[in-house]
Each structure stands twice: as C-alpha cells, then as structure tokens.
Scaffold this motif. Structure first.
Motif, PDB file in Angstrom:
ATOM      1  N   TYR A 108      -2.174  -1.340 -10.508  1.00  0.00           N
ATOM      2  CA  TYR A 108      -2.840  -1.230  -9.216  1.00  0.00           C
ATOM      3  C   TYR A 108      -2.772   0.199  -8.703  1.00  0.00           C
ATOM      4  O   TYR A 108      -1.759   0.878  -8.856  1.00  0.00           O
ATOM      5  CB  TYR A 108      -2.185  -2.183  -8.205  1.00  0.00           C
ATOM      6  CG  TYR A 108      -2.265  -3.626  -8.623  1.00  0.00           C
ATOM      7  CD1 TYR A 108      -3.371  -4.395  -8.290  1.00  0.00           C
ATOM      8  CD2 TYR A 108      -1.245  -4.218  -9.365  1.00  0.00           C
ATOM      9  CE1 TYR A 108      -3.455  -5.722  -8.676  1.00  0.00           C
ATOM     10  CE2 TYR A 108      -1.320  -5.547  -9.757  1.00  0.00           C
ATOM     11  CZ  TYR A 108      -2.431  -6.291  -9.414  1.00  0.00           C
ATOM     12  OH  TYR A 108      -2.506  -7.599  -9.794  1.00  0.00           O
TER      13      TYR A 108
ATOM     14  N   GLU B  94       0.880   4.690  -8.769  1.00  0.00           N
ATOM     15  CA  GLU B  94       0.275   3.465  -9.292  1.00  0.00           C
ATOM     16  C   GLU B  94       1.368   2.649  -9.961  1.00  0.00           C
ATOM     17  O   GLU B  94       2.324   3.194 -10.509  1.00  0.00           O
ATOM     18  CB  GLU B  94      -0.842   3.792 -10.272  1.00  0.00           C
ATOM     19  CG  GLU B  94      -0.372   4.503 -11.522  1.00  0.00           C
ATOM     20  CD  GLU B  94      -1.515   4.898 -12.435  1.00  0.00           C
ATOM     21  OE1 GLU B  94      -1.374   4.687 -13.647  1.00  0.00           O
ATOM     22  OE2 GLU B  94      -2.530   5.416 -11.940  1.00  0.00           O
TER      23      GLU B  94
ATOM     24  N   TYR C 168      -9.114  -2.273  -1.031  1.00  0.00           N
ATOM     25  CA  TYR C 168      -8.021  -1.353  -0.695  1.00  0.00           C
ATOM     26  C   TYR C 168      -7.225  -0.896  -1.916  1.00  0.00           C
ATOM     27  O   TYR C 168      -6.534   0.118  -1.860  1.00  0.00           O
ATOM     28  CB  TYR C 168      -7.085  -1.993   0.321  1.00  0.00           C
ATOM     29  CG  TYR C 168      -7.763  -2.318   1.630  1.00  0.00           C
ATOM     30  CD1 TYR C 168      -8.645  -1.437   2.244  1.00  0.00           C
ATOM     31  CD2 TYR C 168      -7.512  -3.534   2.263  1.00  0.00           C
ATOM     32  CE1 TYR C 168      -9.267  -1.749   3.440  1.00  0.00           C
ATOM     33  CE2 TYR C 168      -8.130  -3.854   3.476  1.00  0.00           C
ATOM     34  CZ  TYR C 168      -9.001  -2.962   4.049  1.00  0.00           C
ATOM     35  OH  TYR C 168      -9.609  -3.269   5.237  1.00  0.00           O
ATOM     36  N   VAL C 169      -7.305  -1.663  -2.990  1.00  0.00           N
ATOM     37  CA  VAL C 169      -6.679  -1.249  -4.251  1.00  0.00           C
ATOM     38  C   VAL C 169      -7.645  -1.568  -5.390  1.00  0.00           C
ATOM     39  O   VAL C 169      -8.518  -2.429  -5.265  1.00  0.00           O
ATOM     40  CB  VAL C 169      -5.314  -1.941  -4.523  1.00  0.00           C
ATOM     41  CG1 VAL C 169      -4.307  -1.640  -3.436  1.00  0.00           C
ATOM     42  CG2 VAL C 169      -5.465  -3.427  -4.726  1.00  0.00           C
TER      43      VAL C 169
ATOM     44  N   LEU D 239       0.826  -1.209   0.000  1.00  0.00           N
ATOM     45  CA  LEU D 239       0.000   0.000   0.000  1.00  0.00           C
ATOM     46  C   LEU D 239       0.858   1.255   0.000  1.00  0.00           C
ATOM     47  O   LEU D 239       0.532   2.243  -0.669  1.00  0.00           O
ATOM     48  CB  LEU D 239      -0.958  -0.002   1.195  1.00  0.00           C
ATOM     49  CG  LEU D 239      -2.090  -1.031   1.128  1.00  0.00           C
ATOM     50  CD1 LEU D 239      -2.830  -1.094   2.453  1.00  0.00           C
ATOM     51  CD2 LEU D 239      -3.039  -0.717  -0.023  1.00  0.00           C
TER      52      LEU D 239
ATOM     53  N   ARG E 226       0.738   4.016  -2.737  1.00  0.00           N
ATOM     54  CA  ARG E 226       0.422   5.376  -2.294  1.00  0.00           C
ATOM     55  C   ARG E 226       1.346   6.372  -2.982  1.00  0.00           C
ATOM     56  O   ARG E 226       0.961   7.482  -3.303  1.00  0.00           O
ATOM     57  CB  ARG E 226       0.595   5.436  -0.778  1.00  0.00           C
ATOM     58  CG  ARG E 226       0.099   6.679  -0.144  1.00  0.00           C
ATOM     59  CD  ARG E 226       0.173   6.521   1.372  1.00  0.00           C
ATOM     60  NE  ARG E 226      -0.450   7.634   2.009  1.00  0.00           N
ATOM     61  CZ  ARG E 226       0.209   8.714   2.406  1.00  0.00           C
ATOM     62  NH1 ARG E 226       1.506   8.800   2.235  1.00  0.00           N
ATOM     63  NH2 ARG E 226      -0.431   9.705   2.983  1.00  0.00           N
TER      64      ARG E 226
ATOM     65  N   GLY F 274      -8.144   2.031   1.037  1.00  0.00           N
ATOM     66  CA  GLY F 274      -6.759   1.570   1.137  1.00  0.00           C
ATOM     67  C   GLY F 274      -5.890   2.559   1.879  1.00  0.00           C
ATOM     68  O   GLY F 274      -5.008   2.167   2.650  1.00  0.00           O
ATOM     69  N   GLU F 275      -6.132   3.843   1.665  1.00  0.00           N
ATOM     70  CA  GLU F 275      -5.387   4.882   2.393  1.00  0.00           C
ATOM     71  C   GLU F 275      -5.673   4.785   3.891  1.00  0.00           C
ATOM     72  O   GLU F 275      -4.753   4.848   4.702  1.00  0.00           O
ATOM     73  CB  GLU F 275      -5.764   6.269   1.865  1.00  0.00           C
ATOM     74  CG  GLU F 275      -5.154   7.411   2.644  1.00  0.00           C
ATOM     75  CD  GLU F 275      -3.633   7.490   2.569  1.00  0.00           C
ATOM     76  OE1 GLU F 275      -3.030   8.049   3.519  1.00  0.00           O
ATOM     77  OE2 GLU F 275      -3.034   7.019   1.587  1.00  0.00           O
TER      78      GLU F 275
ATOM     79  N   ILE G  56      -4.136   2.617  -5.170  1.00  0.00           N
ATOM     80  CA  ILE G  56      -4.709   2.593  -3.822  1.00  0.00           C
ATOM     81  C   ILE G  56      -6.044   3.337  -3.839  1.00  0.00           C
ATOM     82  O   ILE G  56      -6.208   4.320  -4.567  1.00  0.00           O
ATOM     83  CB  ILE G  56      -3.717   3.182  -2.794  1.00  0.00           C
ATOM     84  CG1 ILE G  56      -4.177   2.906  -1.361  1.00  0.00           C
ATOM     85  CG2 ILE G  56      -3.476   4.665  -3.048  1.00  0.00           C
ATOM     86  CD1 ILE G  56      -3.115   3.205  -0.303  1.00  0.00           C
TER      87      ILE G  56
ATOM     88  N   PHE H 127      -3.918   1.733   5.104  1.00  0.00           N
ATOM     89  CA  PHE H 127      -2.480   2.037   5.154  1.00  0.00           C
ATOM     90  C   PHE H 127      -2.140   2.792   6.432  1.00  0.00           C
ATOM     91  O   PHE H 127      -1.184   2.444   7.129  1.00  0.00           O
ATOM     92  CB  PHE H 127      -2.071   2.858   3.923  1.00  0.00           C
ATOM     93  CG  PHE H 127      -0.692   3.453   4.027  1.00  0.00           C
ATOM     94  CD1 PHE H 127       0.434   2.678   3.763  1.00  0.00           C
ATOM     95  CD2 PHE H 127      -0.521   4.774   4.395  1.00  0.00           C
ATOM     96  CE1 PHE H 127       1.709   3.222   3.859  1.00  0.00           C
ATOM     97  CE2 PHE H 127       0.746   5.329   4.496  1.00  0.00           C
ATOM     98  CZ  PHE H 127       1.868   4.545   4.234  1.00  0.00           C
TER      99      PHE H 127
END
Length: 168
Positions: free
Chosen positions: A73, A19, A56-57, A12, A16, A79-80, A75, A83
């Motif tokens: 992929y 990508e 999350y992604v 992640l 972050r 997902g943030e 985030i 993370f």
C-alpha cells in the motif's frame, strides 16, 4: 458504522512514512502502538481496502522470491490531503475517556468488604505492571512516541492515586 477516523489517520500516517504491506503494518502496530490503539488485523485490512476504494491509497501486488504474493500500500496525493485533515481534526478533538472497570464499583457492596479489598489490590498490581510496561517501552520506542507514553503514564499515575484512596 463506527467512526474510524483515528484508525485511518494511523494507517495513512504509517504509509506516509513508507509504503508497506498489510503484515508490516499490523506487526508495527502490534509491536509499537498496541499500548495506545486497539486495531485488530481484520479491521486494519478492512480500512486499507476502504482507503483504497476512496482513492487515498493504492495497492500493488508484489512477489519476492518463492514467497506468496502480497499487497503493498502507498498513500496517494488525495490520501495526503485526507491525512492532513484527519490530523488537524484529531489534534483539536477531546473525547472524555470512559472506564469500563468502574462499573464494578457501582455494585461493590454486593461482595464482602475483605473480598473487595483483595480484588482492588489485584487491580492495583495490574496497574503497576502496566505502568512498568509503559516505562520500559519508553526506553525502546522511537522518540516520537515519548509524548504519548508520557500521557499514558500520567493517567496511570492518577489511576494509582485513586486506587490507593479506595484502599485506604
């Protein structure tokens, strides 16, 4: 099933930053993170799929020119949040290290002392080589890796001090 939280945090965190497709992620880990994380390619893909399944992604298939399709992929907002939770938990956690190489020391008396000394001297050379590798990585990796490299160097220095005691 093993806890993969530190590996999820890594994936992640990388996504972050930007990508990426799976190959990019694995290459980055192999080239810049292998000294501190053991993440097999198959495990990375498994975790990316799990992160996607959990929301999350996201995954999007892209094709560039005549190259094969690849999954990129990104985030998500969830997902943030995940993370951030993983980061906080990781920074607050201490897991005592284990040293698989110490097991042989339990049984070293089953070998001739001269051979034990030779084997420990070989171990010492391997530690010195690892120390040199870490020092050279410190000159080429991004500055945000320096604290981790310093942490590993401190452990390696302690390992060298300990092996010198054993050899003395």
């Amino acid at each position: 099933m093993p806890d993969h939280s530190e590996r999820q945090l890594l994936l992640l965190g990388l996504l972050r930053h930007q990508e990426m497709h799976g190959y990019q992620i694995n290459e980055f880990i192999d080239e810049q993170m292998a000294f501190c994380v053991d993440l097999k390619r198959s495990t990375a893909y498994y975790l990316l799929e799990r992160l996607r399944h959990e929301g999350y992604v996201t995954e999007e298939t892209e094709r560039t020119g005549n190259r094969p399709e690849r999954r990129v992929y990104r985030i998500t907002p969830a997902g943030e949040t995940h993370f951030q939770a993983l980061l906080r938990a990781n920074l607050a956690t201490y897991t005592p290290p284990t040293y698989a190489n110490d097991i042989g020391l339990i049984f070293h008396q089953h070998l001739p002392p001269a051979e034990v000394r030779t084997l420990l001297e070989t171990r010492r050379q391997n530690i010195l080589a690892h120390q040199q590798k870490l020092k050279s990585l410190a000159t080429v990796l991004p500055t945000d890796h320096l604290a981790i490299i310093r942490h590993h160097l401190i452990h390696v220095t302690a390992e060298l001090d300990w092996i010198e005691e054993q050899l003395a």
